[in-house]
Design a protein around this motif. Structure first.
Motif, PDB file in Angstrom:
ATOM      1  N   MET A   1       0.836  -1.198   0.000  1.00 32.32           N
ATOM      2  CA  MET A   1       0.000   0.000   0.000  1.00 32.32           C
ATOM      3  C   MET A   1       0.875   1.253   0.000  1.00 32.32           C
ATOM      4  N   LEU A   2       0.535   2.184  -0.882  1.00 30.04           N
ATOM      5  CA  LEU A   2       1.206   3.480  -0.936  1.00 30.04           C
ATOM      6  C   LEU A   2       0.345   4.473  -0.160  1.00 30.04           C
ATOM      7  N   SER A   3       0.866   4.960   0.958  1.00 29.36           N
ATOM      8  CA  SER A   3       0.110   5.863   1.824  1.00 29.36           C
ATOM      9  C   SER A   3       0.644   7.284   1.677  1.00 29.36           C
ATOM     10  N   ILE A   4      -0.264   8.226   1.381  1.00 30.32           N
ATOM     11  CA  ILE A   4       0.121   9.599   1.060  1.00 30.32           C
ATOM     12  C   ILE A   4      -0.607  10.577   1.974  1.00 30.32           C
ATOM     13  N   ASN A   5       0.150  11.418   2.626  1.00 28.08           N
ATOM     14  CA  ASN A   5      -0.401  12.523   3.437  1.00 28.08           C
ATOM     15  C   ASN A   5       0.614  13.665   3.340  1.00 28.08           C
ATOM     16  N   ILE A   6       0.535  14.427   2.254  1.00 24.35           N
ATOM     17  CA  ILE A   6       1.570  15.407   1.930  1.00 24.35           C
ATOM     18  C   ILE A   6       0.955  16.778   1.673  1.00 24.35           C
ATOM     19  N   GLU A   7       1.590  17.788   2.225  1.00 24.88           N
ATOM     20  CA  GLU A   7       1.228  19.168   1.947  1.00 24.88           C
ATOM     21  C   GLU A   7       2.347  19.825   1.144  1.00 24.88           C
ATOM     22  N   TYR A   8       1.931  20.721   0.245  1.00 24.91           N
ATOM     23  CA  TYR A   8       2.902  21.393  -0.604  1.00 24.91           C
ATOM     24  C   TYR A   8       2.374  22.768  -0.986  1.00 24.91           C
ATOM     25  N   SER A   9       3.246  23.769  -0.969  1.00 27.58           N
ATOM     26  CA  SER A   9       2.853  25.120  -1.367  1.00 27.58           C
ATOM     27  C   SER A   9       3.919  25.716  -2.267  1.00 27.58           C
ATOM     28  N   TRP A  10       3.459  26.448  -3.291  1.00 27.14           N
ATOM     29  CA  TRP A  10       4.371  27.160  -4.180  1.00 27.14           C
ATOM     30  C   TRP A  10       3.623  28.340  -4.769  1.00 27.14           C
ATOM     31  N   GLU A  11       4.125  29.536  -4.485  1.00 27.42           N
ATOM     32  CA  GLU A  11       3.469  30.770  -4.904  1.00 27.42           C
ATOM     33  C   GLU A  11       1.993  30.730  -4.506  1.00 27.42           C
ATOM     34  N   ARG A  12       1.067  30.812  -5.461  1.00 23.56           N
ATOM     35  CA  ARG A  12      -0.358  30.851  -5.126  1.00 23.56           C
ATOM     36  C   ARG A  12      -1.003  29.472  -5.056  1.00 23.56           C
ATOM     37  N   PHE A  13      -0.230  28.436  -5.341  1.00 25.87           N
ATOM     38  CA  PHE A  13      -0.794  27.080  -5.350  1.00 25.87           C
ATOM     39  C   PHE A  13      -0.459  26.358  -4.047  1.00 25.87           C
TER      40      PHE A  13
END
Length: 233
Positions: A1-13
């Motif tokens: 199982m691939l478990s993903i819980n990721i936050e990411y920010s770049w400029e306005r996104f």
């Protein structure tokens, strides 16, 4: 199982991806700019995010791209024009092209799986578009990584070749129990490869369902809205 819980920010996104992906085919749908490719780049280690990422209990987020159990195919086939088909596949195992006997057998195996054994001594400029993409797939296979990420690698091909490549990926995914994520703008591609479908909206998972939902998207509000806004797809 691939478990993903990721936050990411770049400029306005900004993005906050939370989902678990089982082995098999999973297609990422969504309009342009919603964050499908960003998710793949985070998984592959080409962008840095915060949170948690694990595969079969192993944490991946702190690992550089080359140490992750992941192979990524981008829109370009990324073949080296000065290398033969054999060498373009072999370089996936060793940049120096100095292979052991076992590694050479793996190259032969990958070429056979992609029906390129008779093209081994050709250079990329002598290949058709579909053949060049099969070389890229062979290089991905020879690495034997359990996770395969596809960032629209077949978008430049004509419909018949694109379908052929998608069927090949689906077959290889099933045969070798891979966890494959495919970025697409076309629901019919998701139906072709089967498995599951994830709808990405504004950097988040809006829905995660069996691909069968695409037969009756009106049953899931997020898919009903997506199809309503993309009637031409």
């Amino acid at each position: 199982m691939l478990s993903i819980n990721i936050e990411y920010s770049w400029e306005r996104f900004s993005a906050d991806y939370q989902l678990a992906i089982a082995p098999g085919m999973t297609t990422l749908l969504g309009a342009s700019g919603e964050g499908k490719s960003t998710l793949l780049h985070l998984l592959g280690g080409f962008l840095s995010g915060q949170g948690e990422l694990s595969f079969q209990g192993q944490s991946l987020l702190a690992l550089p791209a080359y140490q992750r159990p992941i192979t990524t195919l981008f829109q370009s086939d990324n073949l080296f024009p000065q290398l033969t088909v054999w060498q373009n596949v072999a370089i996936g195992l060793n940049a120096s092209l100095a292979l052991s006997a076992e590694q050479k057998q793996r190259v032969i195996w990958a070429l056979e799986k992609t029906q390129l054994q008779d093209k081994a001594e050709r250079f990329p400029q002598a290949l058709s578009g579909g053949q060049a993409q099969r070389v890229a797939i062979a290089r991905a296979l020879v690495r034997k990584k359990p996770i395969l990420l596809l960032d629209e690698p077949f978008s430049a091909l004509d419909p018949a070749l694109r379908e052929e490549m998608l069927q090949l990926v689906a077959k290889v995914t099933e045969e070798y129990d891979l966890t494959t994520l495919l970025v697409s703008h076309l629901p019919q591609e998701a139906l072709l490869v089967g498995g599951r479908v994830v709808l990405i909206e504004k950097g988040k998972v809006a829905a995660h369902e069996s691909v069968d939902v695409l037969q009756q998207p009106q049953k899931i509000a997020a898919f009903a809205e997506y199809f309503g806004h993309n009637r031409g797809l």
